[in-house]
Design a protein around this motif. Structure first.
Motif, PDB file in Angstrom:
ATOM      1  N   LYS A   1       1.193  16.800  15.450  1.00 39.09           N
ATOM      2  CA  LYS A   1       0.889  15.214  14.919  1.00 39.09           C
ATOM      3  C   LYS A   1      -0.333  15.301  14.009  1.00 39.09           C
ATOM      4  O   LYS A   1      -0.356  14.527  13.209  1.00 39.09           O
ATOM      5  CB  LYS A   1       0.553  14.628  16.187  1.00 39.09           C
ATOM      6  N   LYS A   2      -1.520  16.068  14.357  1.00 41.18           N
ATOM      7  CA  LYS A   2      -2.611  15.831  13.685  1.00 41.18           C
ATOM      8  C   LYS A   2      -2.591  16.367  12.235  1.00 41.18           C
ATOM      9  O   LYS A   2      -2.972  15.698  11.204  1.00 41.18           O
ATOM     10  CB  LYS A   2      -3.583  17.158  14.430  1.00 41.18           C
ATOM     11  N   THR A   3      -1.539  17.397  12.115  1.00 41.53           N
ATOM     12  CA  THR A   3      -1.080  17.899  10.656  1.00 41.53           C
ATOM     13  C   THR A   3      -0.391  16.893  10.017  1.00 41.53           C
ATOM     14  O   THR A   3      -0.400  16.612   8.687  1.00 41.53           O
ATOM     15  CB  THR A   3      -0.325  19.319  10.689  1.00 41.53           C
ATOM     16  N   VAL A   4       0.533  16.295  10.571  1.00 42.04           N
ATOM     17  CA  VAL A   4       1.484  15.233   9.911  1.00 42.04           C
ATOM     18  C   VAL A   4       0.441  14.011   9.566  1.00 42.04           C
ATOM     19  O   VAL A   4       0.749  13.532   8.504  1.00 42.04           O
ATOM     20  CB  VAL A   4       2.506  14.622  10.938  1.00 42.04           C
ATOM     21  N   ASP A   5      -0.402  13.619  10.548  1.00 41.25           N
ATOM     22  CA  ASP A   5      -1.247  12.379  10.164  1.00 41.25           C
ATOM     23  C   ASP A   5      -2.382  12.754   8.949  1.00 41.25           C
ATOM     24  O   ASP A   5      -2.386  11.969   8.168  1.00 41.25           O
ATOM     25  CB  ASP A   5      -2.132  12.270  11.551  1.00 41.25           C
ATOM     26  N   MET A   6      -2.859  13.887   9.032  1.00 42.52           N
ATOM     27  CA  MET A   6      -3.514  14.608   7.746  1.00 42.52           C
ATOM     28  C   MET A   6      -2.745  14.497   6.326  1.00 42.52           C
ATOM     29  O   MET A   6      -3.302  13.909   5.440  1.00 42.52           O
ATOM     30  CB  MET A   6      -4.080  15.835   8.050  1.00 42.52           C
ATOM     31  N   LEU A   7      -1.488  15.190   6.476  1.00 46.36           N
ATOM     32  CA  LEU A   7      -0.858  15.175   5.026  1.00 46.36           C
ATOM     33  C   LEU A   7      -0.483  13.498   4.627  1.00 46.36           C
ATOM     34  O   LEU A   7      -0.376  13.413   3.510  1.00 46.36           O
ATOM     35  CB  LEU A   7       0.610  15.780   5.506  1.00 46.36           C
ATOM     36  N   ARG A   8      -0.129  12.627   5.759  1.00 49.98           N
ATOM     37  CA  ARG A   8       0.034  11.501   5.430  1.00 49.98           C
ATOM     38  C   ARG A   8      -0.948  10.528   4.578  1.00 49.98           C
ATOM     39  O   ARG A   8      -0.666   9.727   3.944  1.00 49.98           O
ATOM     40  CB  ARG A   8       0.891  10.563   6.674  1.00 49.98           C
ATOM     41  N   GLU A   9      -2.217  11.075   5.300  1.00 52.12           N
ATOM     42  CA  GLU A   9      -3.517  10.286   4.589  1.00 52.12           C
ATOM     43  C   GLU A   9      -3.788  10.608   3.406  1.00 52.12           C
ATOM     44  O   GLU A   9      -4.572  10.046   2.717  1.00 52.12           O
ATOM     45  CB  GLU A   9      -4.590  10.857   5.787  1.00 52.12           C
ATOM     46  N   ILE A  10      -3.320  11.706   2.809  1.00 52.24           N
ATOM     47  CA  ILE A  10      -3.573  12.464   1.466  1.00 52.24           C
ATOM     48  C   ILE A  10      -3.371  11.146   0.408  1.00 52.24           C
ATOM     49  O   ILE A  10      -2.263  10.648   0.312  1.00 52.24           O
ATOM     50  CB  ILE A  10      -2.942  13.719   1.333  1.00 52.24           C
ATOM     51  N   LYS A  11      -4.417  10.966  -0.348  1.00 51.57           N
ATOM     52  CA  LYS A  11      -4.064   9.884  -1.566  1.00 51.57           C
ATOM     53  C   LYS A  11      -4.240  10.661  -2.865  1.00 51.57           C
ATOM     54  O   LYS A  11      -4.852  11.839  -3.195  1.00 51.57           O
ATOM     55  CB  LYS A  11      -5.414   9.156  -1.505  1.00 51.57           C
TER      56      LYS A  11
ATOM     57  N   MET B   1       0.902  -1.212  -0.017  1.00 54.68           N
ATOM     58  CA  MET B   1      -0.008   0.066   0.177  1.00 54.68           C
ATOM     59  C   MET B   1       0.999   1.237   0.100  1.00 54.68           C
ATOM     60  O   MET B   1       1.818   1.206   0.671  1.00 54.68           O
ATOM     61  CB  MET B   1      -0.766  -0.050   1.262  1.00 54.68           C
ATOM     62  N   HIS B   2       0.379   2.272  -0.776  1.00 55.80           N
ATOM     63  CA  HIS B   2       1.299   3.279  -0.822  1.00 55.80           C
ATOM     64  C   HIS B   2       1.028   4.303   0.187  1.00 55.80           C
ATOM     65  O   HIS B   2      -0.186   4.689   0.546  1.00 55.80           O
ATOM     66  CB  HIS B   2       0.694   4.222  -2.295  1.00 55.80           C
ATOM     67  N   THR B   3       2.122   4.658   1.123  1.00 52.94           N
ATOM     68  CA  THR B   3       1.884   5.872   2.274  1.00 52.94           C
ATOM     69  C   THR B   3       3.050   6.739   2.141  1.00 52.94           C
ATOM     70  O   THR B   3       3.994   6.539   1.520  1.00 52.94           O
ATOM     71  CB  THR B   3       2.102   5.155   3.564  1.00 52.94           C
ATOM     72  N   THR B   4       2.550   7.943   2.218  1.00 54.34           N
ATOM     73  CA  THR B   4       3.408   9.166   1.745  1.00 54.34           C
ATOM     74  C   THR B   4       4.137   9.416   3.338  1.00 54.34           C
ATOM     75  O   THR B   4       3.524   9.350   4.152  1.00 54.34           O
ATOM     76  CB  THR B   4       2.180  10.457   1.477  1.00 54.34           C
ATOM     77  N   LYS B   5       5.305   9.574   2.956  1.00 54.22           N
ATOM     78  CA  LYS B   5       6.142   9.990   4.070  1.00 54.22           C
ATOM     79  C   LYS B   5       6.313  11.368   4.367  1.00 54.22           C
ATOM     80  O   LYS B   5       5.963  12.331   3.149  1.00 54.22           O
ATOM     81  CB  LYS B   5       7.642   9.497   3.632  1.00 54.22           C
ATOM     82  N   ILE B   6       6.266  11.871   5.609  1.00 53.20           N
ATOM     83  CA  ILE B   6       6.372  13.565   5.711  1.00 53.20           C
ATOM     84  C   ILE B   6       7.802  13.838   6.467  1.00 53.20           C
ATOM     85  O   ILE B   6       8.349  13.238   7.352  1.00 53.20           O
ATOM     86  CB  ILE B   6       5.328  13.861   6.618  1.00 53.20           C
ATOM     87  N   ALA B   7       8.538  14.811   5.639  1.00 52.44           N
ATOM     88  CA  ALA B   7       9.788  15.131   6.049  1.00 52.44           C
ATOM     89  C   ALA B   7       9.715  16.751   6.780  1.00 52.44           C
ATOM     90  O   ALA B   7       9.105  17.537   5.828  1.00 52.44           O
ATOM     91  CB  ALA B   7      10.859  15.291   4.833  1.00 52.44           C
ATOM     92  N   ALA B   8       9.894  16.671   7.962  1.00 47.59           N
ATOM     93  CA  ALA B   8       9.629  18.138   8.722  1.00 47.59           C
ATOM     94  C   ALA B   8      11.001  19.206   8.345  1.00 47.59           C
ATOM     95  O   ALA B   8      12.073  18.508   8.615  1.00 47.59           O
ATOM     96  CB  ALA B   8       9.257  17.984  10.208  1.00 47.59           C
ATOM     97  N   SER B   9      10.711  20.154   7.523  1.00 49.72           N
ATOM     98  CA  SER B   9      11.998  20.988   7.259  1.00 49.72           C
ATOM     99  C   SER B   9      12.306  21.974   8.692  1.00 49.72           C
ATOM    100  O   SER B   9      11.690  22.782   8.882  1.00 49.72           O
ATOM    101  CB  SER B   9      11.754  21.843   6.210  1.00 49.72           C
ATOM    102  N   LEU B  10      13.533  21.476   8.965  1.00 48.48           N
ATOM    103  CA  LEU B  10      13.952  22.342  10.461  1.00 48.48           C
ATOM    104  C   LEU B  10      14.292  23.827  10.095  1.00 48.48           C
ATOM    105  O   LEU B  10      14.271  24.613  11.218  1.00 48.48           O
ATOM    106  CB  LEU B  10      15.240  21.769  10.931  1.00 48.48           C
TER     107      LEU B  10
END
Ligand code: DX5
Ligand code: ZN
Length: 216
Positions: A206-216, A1-10
């Protein structure tokens, strides 16, 4: 299954409280920590460099995604590799020999990425497809956080997705990612989304990371 990874830019972190910011990123569950290095020549800005990276790497066990926006990146691979980078990405347009730079990254057994600025066509990446782990598509002119996503880059992401076919190369997209632009980048083929200003201004990261990761 495709899941998007989230990279937080410091780059968008509160620099006076980097330790707290690293903890906030870790607790958010972001997959990667994106670390932007600028030299004032390849891009018209300066960011942080090696000493700060060494300190960050000592403090975290996150996957460290180093984005070098510098000329002659080959001169700095050893330092970033030894300090603990997991993936080192440099710019195809930077002064230097890109094949040599990729070989140097490989020599240190790190993942190798090549980034392209908005003006560089996808086909410029063709000679490197058997050598690299990741392509970083800039959707802003590199150098500054907080700029708007260039919608005309979405076609380029799609073109690169078609170009790499079944090769195990990830596509990372950097610049102007938020809840409105992320769906566009993901549907065009992005595997990893960098998020800086949008992510760091959230109360609930966390909520934002979860939301971005769920985007299809
Ligand atoms: C810009 C950097 C980005 C930057 C993105 O040149 O490469 O990684 O931090 O910031 P946002 O997400 O604010 O566009
Ligand atoms: Zn970056």
């Amino acid at each position: 299954m495709h899941t998007t990874k989230i990279a937080a830019s410091l780059l968008s972190a509160d620099m006076l409280h980097l330790g707290d910011e690293l903890e906030r990123v870790r607790q958010s569950g972001a997959d990667w920590l994106h670390y932007d290095v600028m030299d004032g020549w390849f891009v018209p800005n300066l960011s942080f460099g090696l000493p700060e990276f060494q300190a960050v790497a000592r403090q975290t066990d996150m996957f460290l995604d180093v984005h070098l926006m510098i000329n002659h990146p080959e001169l700095y691979i050893k330092n970033f590799a030894e300090a603990g980078a997991d993936l080192i990405t440099f710019h195809l347009e930077a002064a230097g020999d890109p094949f040599r730079t990729v070989r140097t990254i490989r020599h240190y057994h790190k993942q190798a990425g090549i980034s392209v600025k908005p003006g560089t066509p996808a086909k410029a990446l063709l000679p490197f497809l058997d050598e690299i782990d990741l392509i970083l598509v800039m959707t802003v002119e590199p150098g500054f956080g907080g700029q708007g996503y260039m919608h005309e880059m979405t076609g380029k992401i799609r073109e690169i997705r078609n170009m790499i076919q079944d090769k195990a190369i990830k596509i990372e997209v950097d610049g102007g990612i938020d809840h409105t632009t992320a769906p566009e980048a993901v549907s065009a083929g992005a595997d990893v989304l960098v998020s800086g200003s949008y992510l760091f201004k959230q109360q609930d990261m966390k909520k934002t990371v979860d939301m971005l990761r769920e985007i299809k």
